[in-house]
Write a protein that holds these residues in place. Structure first.
Motif, PDB file in Angstrom:
ATOM      1  N   PHE A  98       0.823  -1.213   0.000  1.00  0.00           N
ATOM      2  CA  PHE A  98       0.000   0.000   0.000  1.00  0.00           C
ATOM      3  C   PHE A  98       0.856   1.262   0.000  1.00  0.00           C
ATOM      4  O   PHE A  98       0.417   2.300  -0.495  1.00  0.00           O
ATOM      5  CB  PHE A  98      -0.957  -0.011   1.197  1.00  0.00           C
ATOM      6  N   LYS A  99       2.055   1.165   0.521  1.00  0.00           N
ATOM      7  CA  LYS A  99       2.946   2.324   0.482  1.00  0.00           C
ATOM      8  C   LYS A  99       3.375   2.644  -0.951  1.00  0.00           C
ATOM      9  O   LYS A  99       3.287   3.799  -1.398  1.00  0.00           O
ATOM     10  CB  LYS A  99       4.183   2.059   1.345  1.00  0.00           C
ATOM     11  N   VAL A 100       3.836   1.627  -1.688  1.00  0.00           N
ATOM     12  CA  VAL A 100       4.347   1.888  -3.040  1.00  0.00           C
ATOM     13  C   VAL A 100       3.236   2.216  -4.023  1.00  0.00           C
ATOM     14  O   VAL A 100       3.478   2.848  -5.056  1.00  0.00           O
ATOM     15  CB  VAL A 100       5.177   0.698  -3.562  1.00  0.00           C
ATOM     16  N   SER A 101       2.011   1.797  -3.718  1.00  0.00           N
ATOM     17  CA  SER A 101       0.887   2.028  -4.633  1.00  0.00           C
ATOM     18  C   SER A 101       0.061   3.252  -4.259  1.00  0.00           C
ATOM     19  O   SER A 101      -0.914   3.586  -4.944  1.00  0.00           O
ATOM     20  CB  SER A 101      -0.025   0.792  -4.650  1.00  0.00           C
ATOM     21  N   HIS A 102       0.454   3.938  -3.197  1.00  0.00           N
ATOM     22  CA  HIS A 102      -0.311   5.090  -2.704  1.00  0.00           C
ATOM     23  C   HIS A 102      -0.413   6.174  -3.778  1.00  0.00           C
ATOM     24  O   HIS A 102       0.532   6.384  -4.554  1.00  0.00           O
ATOM     25  CB  HIS A 102       0.375   5.655  -1.453  1.00  0.00           C
ATOM     26  N   PRO A 103      -1.551   6.870  -3.852  1.00  0.00           N
ATOM     27  CA  PRO A 103      -1.707   7.934  -4.861  1.00  0.00           C
ATOM     28  C   PRO A 103      -0.615   8.998  -4.835  1.00  0.00           C
ATOM     29  O   PRO A 103      -0.333   9.611  -5.870  1.00  0.00           O
ATOM     30  CB  PRO A 103      -3.072   8.535  -4.512  1.00  0.00           C
ATOM     31  N   SER A 104      -0.007   9.207  -3.701  1.00  0.00           N
ATOM     32  CA  SER A 104       1.040  10.236  -3.601  1.00  0.00           C
ATOM     33  C   SER A 104       2.365   9.783  -4.193  1.00  0.00           C
ATOM     34  O   SER A 104       3.297  10.589  -4.324  1.00  0.00           O
ATOM     35  CB  SER A 104       1.253  10.626  -2.136  1.00  0.00           C
ATOM     36  N   MET A 105       2.458   8.500  -4.585  1.00  0.00           N
ATOM     37  CA  MET A 105       3.735   7.936  -5.014  1.00  0.00           C
ATOM     38  C   MET A 105       3.750   7.512  -6.479  1.00  0.00           C
ATOM     39  O   MET A 105       4.674   6.816  -6.901  1.00  0.00           O
ATOM     40  CB  MET A 105       4.072   6.708  -4.142  1.00  0.00           C
ATOM     41  N   GLN A 106       2.789   7.948  -7.273  1.00  0.00           N
ATOM     42  CA  GLN A 106       2.681   7.458  -8.643  1.00  0.00           C
ATOM     43  C   GLN A 106       3.374   8.382  -9.652  1.00  0.00           C
ATOM     44  O   GLN A 106       3.557   9.576  -9.390  1.00  0.00           O
ATOM     45  CB  GLN A 106       1.204   7.274  -9.007  1.00  0.00           C
ATOM     46  N   PRO A 107       3.733   7.852 -10.811  1.00  0.00           N
ATOM     47  CA  PRO A 107       4.400   8.686 -11.822  1.00  0.00           C
ATOM     48  C   PRO A 107       3.579   9.892 -12.268  1.00  0.00           C
ATOM     49  O   PRO A 107       4.155  10.924 -12.647  1.00  0.00           O
ATOM     50  CB  PRO A 107       4.601   7.703 -12.994  1.00  0.00           C
ATOM     51  N   ASP A 108       2.247   9.762 -12.211  1.00  0.00           N
ATOM     52  CA  ASP A 108       1.407  10.881 -12.644  1.00  0.00           C
ATOM     53  C   ASP A 108       0.879  11.718 -11.480  1.00  0.00           C
ATOM     54  O   ASP A 108      -0.004  12.573 -11.669  1.00  0.00           O
ATOM     55  CB  ASP A 108       0.229  10.380 -13.494  1.00  0.00           C
ATOM     56  N   THR A 109       1.383  11.490 -10.277  1.00  0.00           N
ATOM     57  CA  THR A 109       0.989  12.325  -9.147  1.00  0.00           C
ATOM     58  C   THR A 109       1.503  13.754  -9.375  1.00  0.00           C
ATOM     59  O   THR A 109       2.694  13.950  -9.641  1.00  0.00           O
ATOM     60  CB  THR A 109       1.599  11.801  -7.826  1.00  0.00           C
ATOM     61  N   PRO A 110       0.620  14.748  -9.315  1.00  0.00           N
ATOM     62  CA  PRO A 110       1.075  16.121  -9.544  1.00  0.00           C
ATOM     63  C   PRO A 110       2.114  16.546  -8.515  1.00  0.00           C
ATOM     64  O   PRO A 110       2.014  16.205  -7.339  1.00  0.00           O
ATOM     65  CB  PRO A 110      -0.206  16.952  -9.382  1.00  0.00           C
ATOM     66  N   LYS A 111       3.101  17.271  -8.960  1.00  0.00           N
ATOM     67  CA  LYS A 111       4.107  17.813  -8.045  1.00  0.00           C
ATOM     68  C   LYS A 111       3.491  18.966  -7.270  1.00  0.00           C
ATOM     69  O   LYS A 111       2.766  19.789  -7.817  1.00  0.00           O
ATOM     70  CB  LYS A 111       5.338  18.299  -8.816  1.00  0.00           C
ATOM     71  N   GLU A 112       3.790  19.008  -5.981  1.00  0.00           N
ATOM     72  CA  GLU A 112       3.262  20.088  -5.128  1.00  0.00           C
ATOM     73  C   GLU A 112       3.874  21.430  -5.520  1.00  0.00           C
ATOM     74  O   GLU A 112       5.029  21.503  -5.847  1.00  0.00           O
ATOM     75  CB  GLU A 112       3.564  19.779  -3.654  1.00  0.00           C
TER      76      GLU A 112
END
Length: 226
Positions: free
Chosen positions: A212-226
């Motif tokens: 669940f850590k590696v698949s979290h929405p905050s950790m994906q290639p398309d997660t927007p940069k803050e």
């Protein structure tokens, strides 16, 4: 040679999609390597002809497994469990416990998740309402929260009967891969989780698992940069 050593897997996913998260987490749990293909829902990439040719529903996720295309996260997870049963089994041996796992999965996949989606509320409001601020509040929060409260109340009772460390007993099952993304959705809509102690406890425990850590929405290639 095991299926995990021979498969070629592509996953078309959107970082914040709860259905996509189910599949990402389960692939990680099964140690299945895959290539991530981002699909930007906000830019309607899921409605482009090239994607509709792959997935006529125009939804995410889509899994391409050794050239075979499949959609619907429920059936994808079942497929992966059957193909990779020798790695981290996610269904109990006991037939009744398997039924409980499926019951929890369907409580989330067939009721809570599709009905809490603002897309449905927006369609209803557009057909029968207007674009007033009151209607927009209904779409963005009131409707999803109502569905979440109703669904989580029933789910909490199920977990009272069947949970241990995880949703069904003390071993991770398919049900757990439905729970975590749904709790993520609930917190996005501002649902107070203190009224659902079993759900909160199990979710907090699962979030410590690597899959669940590696698949979290905050950790994906398309997660927007803050």
């Amino acid at each position: 040679m095991s299926a995990a050593e021979t498969c070629n897997v592509l996953l078309y996913s959107y970082f914040r999609s709860s259905c996509s998260w189910r599949v990402r987490a389960f692939l990680a749990y099964k140690s299945v390597k895959f290539e991530y293909k981002p699909v930007n829902i906000l830019k309607f990439e899921h409605k482009q002809p090239s994607y509709l040719e792959l997935n006529p529903q125009g939804q995410v996720p889509t899994l391409v497994y050794n050239g075979r295309v499949m959609s619907e996260s429920v059936t994808i997870l079942e497929f992966l469990e059957e193909m990779h049963r020798d790695v981290n089994r996610a269904m109990p041996d006991d037939p009744f416990k398997r039924q409980v796992v499926r019951q929890i999965c369907m409580e989330i996949a067939a009721y809570i998740q599709p009905l809490q989606n603002p897309f449905l509320a927006s369609k209803i409001a557009k057909r029968y309402g207007d674009e007033s601020s009151e209607k927009q509040a209904f779409i963005k929060k009131d409707w999803p929260v109502y569905v979440l409260e109703d669904g989580f109340t029933a789910l909490e009772r199920l977990l009272d009967r069947h949970s241990g460390k995880f949703c069904v007993g003390d071993d991770i099952t398919l049900a757990d891969f439905y729970l975590v993304p749904q709790v993520f959705n609930a917190t996005r809509f501002g649902l107070e989780m203190t009224g659902y102690p079993n759900i909160k406890r199990i979710n907090d425990t699962l979030l410590e698992e690597d899959c669940f850590k590696v698949s979290h929405p905050s950790m994906q290639p398309d997660t927007p940069k803050e």
